[in-house]
Design a protein around this motif. Structure first.
Motif, PDB file in Angstrom:
ATOM      1  N   VAL A  38      -1.927  -3.747 -13.561  1.00 25.14           N
ATOM      2  CA  VAL A  38      -1.392  -2.535 -12.949  1.00 25.14           C
ATOM      3  C   VAL A  38       0.086  -2.478 -13.308  1.00 25.14           C
ATOM      4  CG1 VAL A  38      -0.989  -1.316 -10.791  1.00 25.14           C
ATOM      5  CG2 VAL A  38      -3.088  -2.632 -11.101  1.00 25.14           C
ATOM      6  N   ASP A  39       0.401  -1.630 -14.300  1.00 25.69           N
ATOM      7  CA  ASP A  39       1.761  -1.622 -14.852  1.00 25.69           C
ATOM      8  C   ASP A  39       2.211  -0.226 -15.279  1.00 25.69           C
ATOM      9  OD1 ASP A  39       0.051  -1.266 -16.940  1.00 25.69           O
ATOM     10  OD2 ASP A  39       0.583  -3.113 -18.000  1.00 25.69           O
ATOM     11  N   ARG A  40       1.518   0.820 -14.766  1.00 22.04           N
ATOM     12  CA  ARG A  40       1.805   2.212 -15.125  1.00 22.04           C
ATOM     13  C   ARG A  40       1.492   2.516 -16.580  1.00 22.04           C
ATOM     14  NH1 ARG A  40       7.168   4.446 -11.934  1.00 22.04           N
ATOM     15  NH2 ARG A  40       6.422   4.032  -9.834  1.00 22.04           N
ATOM     16  N   VAL A  41       0.684   1.685 -17.195  1.00 26.28           N
ATOM     17  CA  VAL A  41       0.143   1.972 -18.523  1.00 26.28           C
ATOM     18  C   VAL A  41      -1.362   2.007 -18.354  1.00 26.28           C
ATOM     19  CG1 VAL A  41      -0.084   1.219 -20.902  1.00 26.28           C
ATOM     20  CG2 VAL A  41       2.068   0.840 -19.673  1.00 26.28           C
ATOM     21  N   ASN A  42      -1.938   3.197 -18.415  1.00 23.37           N
ATOM     22  CA  ASN A  42      -3.338   3.348 -18.038  1.00 23.37           C
ATOM     23  C   ASN A  42      -4.265   2.636 -19.014  1.00 23.37           C
ATOM     24  OD1 ASN A  42      -4.906   4.756 -15.908  1.00 23.37           O
ATOM     25  ND2 ASN A  42      -5.999   5.546 -17.698  1.00 23.37           N
ATOM     26  N   ASP A  43      -5.285   1.961 -18.464  1.00 25.28           N
ATOM     27  CA  ASP A  43      -6.311   1.300 -19.262  1.00 25.28           C
ATOM     28  C   ASP A  43      -7.622   2.059 -19.112  1.00 25.28           C
ATOM     29  OD1 ASP A  43      -5.157  -1.503 -20.164  1.00 25.28           O
ATOM     30  OD2 ASP A  43      -4.491  -1.177 -18.096  1.00 25.28           O
ATOM     31  N   GLN A  52       1.762   0.288  -3.879  1.00 23.09           N
ATOM     32  CA  GLN A  52       3.210   0.418  -4.001  1.00 23.09           C
ATOM     33  C   GLN A  52       3.685  -0.008  -5.387  1.00 23.09           C
ATOM     34  OE1 GLN A  52       5.853   1.366  -2.366  1.00 23.09           O
ATOM     35  NE2 GLN A  52       5.208   1.718  -0.253  1.00 23.09           N
ATOM     36  N   PRO A  53       4.559   0.764  -6.027  1.00 21.03           N
ATOM     37  CA  PRO A  53       5.101   0.344  -7.326  1.00 21.03           C
ATOM     38  C   PRO A  53       5.862  -0.970  -7.256  1.00 21.03           C
ATOM     39  CG  PRO A  53       5.544   2.662  -6.921  1.00 21.03           C
ATOM     40  CD  PRO A  53       5.007   2.107  -5.642  1.00 21.03           C
ATOM     41  N   LYS A  54       6.457  -1.275  -6.105  1.00 19.95           N
ATOM     42  CA  LYS A  54       7.256  -2.498  -6.011  1.00 19.95           C
ATOM     43  C   LYS A  54       6.390  -3.746  -5.863  1.00 19.95           C
ATOM     44  CE  LYS A  54       7.910  -2.077  -0.990  1.00 19.95           C
ATOM     45  NZ  LYS A  54       8.906  -1.893   0.081  1.00 19.95           N
ATOM     46  N   THR A  55       5.065  -3.553  -5.693  1.00 18.66           N
ATOM     47  CA  THR A  55       4.188  -4.707  -5.570  1.00 18.66           C
ATOM     48  C   THR A  55       4.104  -5.426  -6.911  1.00 18.66           C
ATOM     49  OG1 THR A  55       2.902  -3.520  -3.920  1.00 18.66           O
ATOM     50  CG2 THR A  55       1.906  -5.493  -4.873  1.00 18.66           C
ATOM     51  N   ALA A  56       4.438  -6.692  -6.939  1.00 14.85           N
ATOM     52  CA  ALA A  56       4.509  -7.431  -8.202  1.00 14.85           C
ATOM     53  C   ALA A  56       3.162  -8.042  -8.567  1.00 14.85           C
ATOM     54  CB  ALA A  56       5.566  -8.528  -8.099  1.00 14.85           C
ATOM     55  N   PHE A  94       0.835  -1.198   0.000  1.00 24.03           N
ATOM     56  CA  PHE A  94       0.000   0.000   0.000  1.00 24.03           C
ATOM     57  C   PHE A  94       0.873   1.251   0.000  1.00 24.03           C
ATOM     58  CE2 PHE A  94      -2.659   3.189   2.180  1.00 24.03           C
ATOM     59  CZ  PHE A  94      -3.805   3.110   1.414  1.00 24.03           C
ATOM     60  N   ASP A  95       0.468   2.263  -0.798  1.00 25.58           N
ATOM     61  CA  ASP A  95       1.199   3.530  -0.815  1.00 25.58           C
ATOM     62  C   ASP A  95       0.524   4.550   0.095  1.00 25.58           C
ATOM     63  OD1 ASP A  95       2.990   5.565  -1.486  1.00 25.58           O
ATOM     64  OD2 ASP A  95       1.700   6.242  -3.117  1.00 25.58           O
ATOM     65  N   ARG A  96      -0.695   4.941  -0.245  1.00 28.01           N
ATOM     66  CA  ARG A  96      -1.390   5.901   0.608  1.00 28.01           C
ATOM     67  C   ARG A  96      -2.860   6.003   0.236  1.00 28.01           C
ATOM     68  NH1 ARG A  96       0.262  11.864   0.562  1.00 28.01           N
ATOM     69  NH2 ARG A  96       2.151  10.989   1.440  1.00 28.01           N
ATOM     70  N   LEU A  97      -3.628   6.508   1.199  1.00 23.47           N
ATOM     71  CA  LEU A  97      -5.016   6.864   0.973  1.00 23.47           C
ATOM     72  C   LEU A  97      -5.021   8.284   0.422  1.00 23.47           C
ATOM     73  CD1 LEU A  97      -8.028   5.974   1.525  1.00 23.47           C
ATOM     74  CD2 LEU A  97      -7.839   7.295   3.633  1.00 23.47           C
ATOM     75  N   LYS A  98      -5.597   8.469  -0.776  1.00 23.12           N
ATOM     76  CA  LYS A  98      -5.552   9.779  -1.429  1.00 23.12           C
ATOM     77  C   LYS A  98      -6.913  10.469  -1.352  1.00 23.12           C
ATOM     78  CE  LYS A  98      -1.716   8.850  -4.560  1.00 23.12           C
ATOM     79  NZ  LYS A  98      -1.218   8.851  -5.954  1.00 23.12           N
TER      80      LYS A  98
END
Length: 653
Positions: free
Chosen positions: A332-337, A309-313, A199-203
């Motif tokens: 979830v790969d930083r390429v928006n769908d 988290q970006p490091k989450t595989a 988890f990164d954060r609640l936005k």
């Protein structure tokens, strides 16, 4: 008169993703909450003496389960583990896990602790949407020697040095940042996670027109960084539920041509309730209010979302109204769908972020706010946000990794102001939860557990004073006695082999109705195979209520020596019965043969491998060719190759 009340608990829950059949009651994840007014007989009694038990009808045994009672009034919860004794009031809450429920117990089945019959008990009946029922029983137990269940589902860890304060469940660990917002979530390896934070954060995004002391600014962007703790937080740490409460304030900077300043305004307290598998989250966001310093004049956009988290595989995102175009979710790969942003109004919705480290499932009941319909927010991109209008700067690590949540458009302020309570339930589960599991959880929210609480007295219609089992050869003799009986229809005698799971009714013995003197009963269970047997009595009242006795154990053991009984009847015409025993140490083959007076073999009744036990065989008076034999004297011989036993019999016509 027995008191009965009916109440509903909140969100019904799903089975664990690992269970193959979702309909199994034991897979439920929800906690059950009973208000103190449903346990009126215990009003004013100390919390520590109120215990919850489950009954196991197979083992005829009681077991205490984890439970807690929270001390609360109309607004607040208070710690119940302080040194000062707490007494039950109508607003207090008794909690336990639905999956800990057990079997039905009649009023004759009672826990064995001293003093437990001095007050009534409460039967708590739980029924799910397909009619499955489970039961729990609340008792007032003044005996301090009752052994507690050591299971503690929830634990709070305060700030220690640089380590943040955390909620530690048996199934997840959640930590806070210094302002009290979520900082990390991890699932233990034992619960199908990898112990790593995913988890990164609640936005939080609120774009609004704001004024302070008459100075106004448009399109002012508020984020989670604008919300600050206003004093120390309070927490209540229980076995089933952990509650964390703290006051909040919003900090806003106003910049105009002639003025620049930062203002703070207290807002409603934030109350988070954590249970073993989930959190109930309600975040108060102002649509328009006039505080001492700050006034929100117009809300142009409002969003609440969770970023990972970006490091989450190996992550995927699923949403209930997007499965038609992405049945396998989106990577979830930083390429928006481009996903469907439609949400169902006045209904339950869900979205799921699932990966190899764990899964975060969000379930919420959504409806328009002030005429504005929300939409699903999704952004999977290394820069910016997917918000419309104003700035698109991100927060935290300035990236979005499967950022998913809910977003409202422009909201017209209402006279008098107020807050939007964005309420959700977040499930913290193991790796790669399926969308089918998410859908099942969402669907069950519409059909919560039905909870019925019944007060039950301590009436004992039948007082059983003795119950015994004795073995004679391959027959087990059962005997029992009652000191008195009230409306006793009778007893079902039940038996099962020691290794079997289910009981079998083998007899019904009629009772004596209502009597105040001793009555004796017997039953013989004959012709049993070798083995260990369990017996119990099911006492049935005339109104259908029933109770089980204790369980007895009896064994039919192998004979110590070979033997042959005299046939019966003797003399006979035309058939007779022969009983014999095969010992544990008999040779490999056993034979039973009939001879005439000249020693000729007339009939071989048995010629087979020796198996220890008790046997009975019928001779129909015919020889090995099927011809009827005549009258006379015959001999029958039992042999195991090492020993022989011979008896004489007479046939008459």
């Amino acid at each position: 008169m027995k008191a009965m009340c009916v109440c509903k608990i909140g969100l019904a829950a799903l089975l664990l993703y690992a269970l193959p059949v979702w309909a199994q009651f034991e897979g439920r994840l929800d906690a059950v909450i009973i208000k103190g007014d449903k346990l009126s007989a215990y009003g004013g009694q100390e919390f520590k003496f109120i215990k919850v038990f489950r009954y196991d009808s197979r083992q005829h045994a009681w077991r205490i389960i984890p439970s807690q009672i929270d001390d609360c009034d109309e607004r607040y919860y208070y710690p119940s583990h302080e040194a000062t004794p707490k007494n039950l009031t109508a607003r207090d809450e008794l909690l336990f896990m639905a999956r800990d429920a057990g079997d039905f117990a009649s009023v004759n089945e009672w826990i064995p602790y001293p003093g437990s019959r001095d007050m009534p008990r409460y039967q708590i009946e739980l029924t799910d949407s397909i009619g499955q029922r489970r039961y729990l029983y609340a008792y007032f137990v003044p005996d301090a020697g009752v052994e507690e269940d050591p299971t503690d589902y929830m634990r709070y860890r305060p700030v220690v040095g640089s380590a943040p304060d955390s909620v530690i469940s048996k199934y997840y660990i959640l930590s806070y940042n210094p302002e009290g917002l979520w900082y990390s979530i991890s699932i233990p390896i034992a619960e199908n996670g990898n112990d790593q934070n995913f988890f990164d954060r609640l936005k939080i995004r609120m774009q609004a027109d704001i004024s302070a002391y008459g100075f106004s600014t448009k399109d002012n962007l508020l984020t989670e960084d604008n919300f600050k703790k206003n004093g120390e937080s309070r927490y209540i740490d229980g076995k089933i539920r952990l509650i964390k409460t703290w006051e909040l304030k919003v900090r806003i900077t106003i910049k105009t041509t002639y003025f620049s300043g930062t203002f703070e305004q207290p807002i409603s307290p934030l109350v988070l309730k954590y249970y073993p598998y989930y959190n109930e989250f309600s975040f108060p966001l102002p649509t328009s209010y006039s505080g001492d310093q700050i006034k929100v004049k117009q809300v142009d956009m409002l969003r609440l979302s969770t970023d990972l988290q970006p490091k989450t595989a190996v992550l995927r995102m699923y949403a209930n109204n997007d499965l038609w175009q992405h049945p396998d979710g989106v990577a979830v790969d930083r390429v928006n769908d481009a996903v469907s942003t439609n949400l169902n109004m006045a209904a339950w919705n869900w979205w799921l972020q699932a990966g190899s480290g764990g899964s975060l499932l969000t379930v919420g009941y959504l409806q328009p706010i002030l005429g504005v319909t929300p939409s699903l927010y999704y952004w999977d991109n290394p820069t910016g946000t997917n918000d419309t209008g104003g700035t698109k700067l991100d927060t935290g690590d300035m990236t979005s990794w499967g950022d998913t949540g809910i977003k409202y458009g422009a909201i017209v302020p209402q006279e008098g102001g107020g807050n939007i309570n964005m309420a959700f339930r977040f499930y913290f589960l193991g790796r790669n939860i399926s969308p089918d599991s998410a859908y099942a959880l969402k669907s069950q929210t519409a059909y919560p557990l039905n909870v019925v609480v019944r007060e039950q007295g301590t009436v004992v219609p039948v007082e059983l004073t003795a119950f015994s089992a004795t073995t004679k050869q391959n027959t087990i003799h059962l005997a029992w006695a009652t000191a008195s009986e009230t409306n006793n229809l009778g007893f079902e005698v039940e038996r099962k082999e020691a290794t079997a799971d289910s009981w079998q009714t083998i007899a019904f013995i009629k009772g004596n109705g209502t009597v105040v003197s001793r009555r004796d009963y017997v039953h013989e269970d004959a012709d049993l195979a070798l083995g260990l047997y369990h017996y119990r009595l099911k006492q049935i009242d005339t109104d259908g209520a029933f109770a089980y006795s204790t369980i007895l154990e009896a064994e039919v053991a192998a004979p110590k020596e070979m033997s042959l009984a005299q046939n019966y009847p003797n003399p006979f015409n035309p058939t007779t019965t022969i009983d014999y025993r095969v010992a544990q140490n008999s040779a490999e083959t056993i034979t039973l043969s009939i001879f005439d007076m000249l020693g000729r073999t007339v009939r071989t009744l048995v010629n087979e491998p020796a198996q220890p036990g008790y046997y009975r065989i019928l001779w129909d008076g015919r020889d090995d060719r099927g011809r009827m034999t005549g009258s006379g004297v015959y001999f029958y011989l039992l042999s195991d190759g090492r020993s022989r036993i011979l008896h004489k019999m007479i046939k008459v016509q």
